[in-house]
Design an enzyme around this catalytic site. Structure first.
Site, PDB file in Angstrom:
ATOM      1  N   GLN A 152      40.008 132.232 -26.948  1.00 62.34           N
ATOM      2  CA  GLN A 152      39.178 131.030 -26.879  1.00 62.34           C
ATOM      3  C   GLN A 152      40.034 129.833 -26.513  1.00 62.34           C
ATOM      4  O   GLN A 152      41.141 129.653 -27.008  1.00 62.34           O
ATOM      5  CB  GLN A 152      38.476 130.807 -28.217  1.00 62.34           C
ATOM      6  CG  GLN A 152      37.327 129.823 -28.153  1.00 62.34           C
ATOM      7  CD  GLN A 152      36.405 129.943 -29.354  1.00 62.34           C
ATOM      8  OE1 GLN A 152      36.464 130.907 -30.111  1.00 62.34           O
ATOM      9  NE2 GLN A 152      35.537 128.961 -29.539  1.00 62.34           N
ATOM     10  N   LEU A 204      40.823 136.110 -30.020  1.00 61.55           N
ATOM     11  CA  LEU A 204      39.724 136.805 -29.358  1.00 61.55           C
ATOM     12  C   LEU A 204      40.240 137.802 -28.316  1.00 61.55           C
ATOM     13  O   LEU A 204      39.680 138.891 -28.145  1.00 61.55           O
ATOM     14  CB  LEU A 204      38.804 135.781 -28.687  1.00 61.55           C
ATOM     15  CG  LEU A 204      37.730 136.340 -27.755  1.00 61.55           C
ATOM     16  CD1 LEU A 204      36.714 137.147 -28.528  1.00 61.55           C
ATOM     17  CD2 LEU A 204      37.069 135.216 -26.974  1.00 61.55           C
ATOM     18  N   ARG A 219      31.155 138.244 -34.034  1.00 66.69           N
ATOM     19  CA  ARG A 219      32.288 137.395 -34.431  1.00 66.69           C
ATOM     20  C   ARG A 219      32.025 135.952 -34.028  1.00 66.69           C
ATOM     21  O   ARG A 219      32.227 135.014 -34.810  1.00 66.69           O
ATOM     22  CB  ARG A 219      33.564 137.914 -33.766  1.00 66.69           C
ATOM     23  CG  ARG A 219      34.854 137.165 -34.096  1.00 66.69           C
ATOM     24  CD  ARG A 219      35.988 137.808 -33.290  1.00 66.69           C
ATOM     25  NE  ARG A 219      37.313 137.344 -33.651  1.00 66.69           N
ATOM     26  CZ  ARG A 219      37.951 136.319 -33.081  1.00 66.69           C
ATOM     27  NH1 ARG A 219      37.344 135.617 -32.137  1.00 66.69           N
ATOM     28  NH2 ARG A 219      39.179 135.991 -33.462  1.00 66.69           N
ATOM     29  N   HIS A 257      41.038 130.967 -38.570  1.00 66.64           N
ATOM     30  CA  HIS A 257      42.299 131.609 -38.981  1.00 66.64           C
ATOM     31  C   HIS A 257      42.892 130.951 -40.227  1.00 66.64           C
ATOM     32  O   HIS A 257      44.088 130.666 -40.292  1.00 66.64           O
ATOM     33  CB  HIS A 257      43.319 131.594 -37.834  1.00 66.64           C
ATOM     34  CG  HIS A 257      42.854 132.334 -36.615  1.00 66.64           C
ATOM     35  ND1 HIS A 257      42.680 133.700 -36.606  1.00 66.64           N
ATOM     36  CD2 HIS A 257      42.502 131.897 -35.375  1.00 66.64           C
ATOM     37  CE1 HIS A 257      42.250 134.077 -35.398  1.00 66.64           C
ATOM     38  NE2 HIS A 257      42.125 133.006 -34.640  1.00 66.64           N
ATOM     39  N   GLN A 275      41.822 139.128 -39.376  1.00 69.78           N
ATOM     40  CA  GLN A 275      42.232 138.179 -38.333  1.00 69.78           C
ATOM     41  C   GLN A 275      41.522 136.828 -38.481  1.00 69.78           C
ATOM     42  O   GLN A 275      42.063 135.786 -38.110  1.00 69.78           O
ATOM     43  CB  GLN A 275      41.937 138.778 -36.955  1.00 69.78           C
ATOM     44  CG  GLN A 275      42.612 138.047 -35.807  1.00 69.78           C
ATOM     45  CD  GLN A 275      41.880 138.255 -34.500  1.00 69.78           C
ATOM     46  OE1 GLN A 275      40.689 137.941 -34.401  1.00 69.78           O
ATOM     47  NE2 GLN A 275      42.582 138.774 -33.507  1.00 69.78           N
TER      48      GLN A 275
END
Length: 278
Positions: free
Chosen positions: A6, A85, A109, A188, A236
């Protein structure tokens, strides 16, 4: 082979490959419920900047470029690595799941990450993780997570809005350069835990194959193994992207690293910085 994540999205992306893979583009559009090619090439209403649209779009475009590169070069990479990603494209290329499965995973996601809010991220330049954490601790700023370790001198932090604002103020006072990122949530980081739980539940409906070619995990900086893939993909969301360690795990003083980036040039610049010791 490196796959961008991304942030690599832009209006016009994929235009050069959509016509060569009409079946896959039509399949993706039907699965997603909107015209993927129009989204990427026309960006109506700025939808391409919204996470729930960005992630499937990047996944499909990366996949098509990956197919194109493999067919053109008539050879496969020795290892695949993707940034956040982009790791899904790396796993697709390694045969861990098929195109449909990958697209379903990425669509979910993106949906879960788009639903997250109440926070942000910032890129911190010219300083190490240890120094940044010490500066924040010295100023009494608590609640900041390291969300990405892109190079030895470029990292990303994530926090709730007031904590991130306080962190940026104290970093500026310490002479450390930091720039807010245009994201909707603290990805994250610990703040994505609700999304991690829901995504982990979703992943139980899928089976993952052993990679035919090594894929380095963003979470561990070690190769994926089938029994751990679902856990690592969920993890992740809350773990930092350990890009520097991932790249270093591939370095061999007797065998110079050769690589191709799919989806942009940012990862290439990072790899050059890491390999040059910067």
């Amino acid at each position: 082979m490196l796959f961008a994540g991304q942030g690599s999205q832009h209006k016009g992306m994929g235009a050069e490959v959509f016509a060569r893979y009409p079946g896959l583009v039509a399949f993706a559009s039907d699965l997603l419920g909107y015209d993927l090619a129009a989204l990427c090439t026309e960006n109506p209403d700025g939808l391409l900047s919204r996470t729930e649209y960005t992630q499937p779009a990047i996944f499909v475009v990366n996949a098509l470029h990956g197919f194109e590169h493999t067919h053109r070069e008539d050879r496969r990479a020795d290892c695949y690595l993707g940034h956040s990603l982009g790791e899904y494209n790396a796993l697709l290329a390694a045969g861990v799941f098929d195109f449909e499965t990958g697209l379903r995973l990425v669509a979910k996601r993106g949906e879960l990450m788009a639903a997250a809010s109440d926070g942000g991220m910032a890129a911190v330049l010219g300083s190490s993780e240890e120094h940044v954490l010490k500066v924040l601790a010295d100023h009494g700023v608590d609640g900041v997570d390291i969300a990405g370790l892109n190079t030895p001198s470029q990292l990303v932090i994530a926090a709730t809005p007031p904590v991130l604002a306080a962190a940026l103020d104290c970093l500026e006072e310490a002479g450390i350069r930091a720039t807010r990122l245009r994201v909707s949530a603290p990805f994250h980081s610990r703040y994505m835990e609700p999304a991690r739980v829901r995504f982990a539940e979703f992943l139980t409906g899928f089976t993952f194959a052993e990679p035919a070619t090594p894929v380095v995990s963003n979470v561990t900086a070690r190769p994926h193994r089938a029994p751990e893939t679902a856990r690592l993909l969920a993890e992740q969301l809350v773990a930092p992207v350990r890009w520097t360690d991932c790249v270093r795990s591939l370095l061999d003083p007797d065998d110079p690293l050769e690589f191709t980036e799919i989806g942009g040039t940012a990862l290439t610049r990072m790899v050059h910085t890491i390999t040059s010791g910067g």
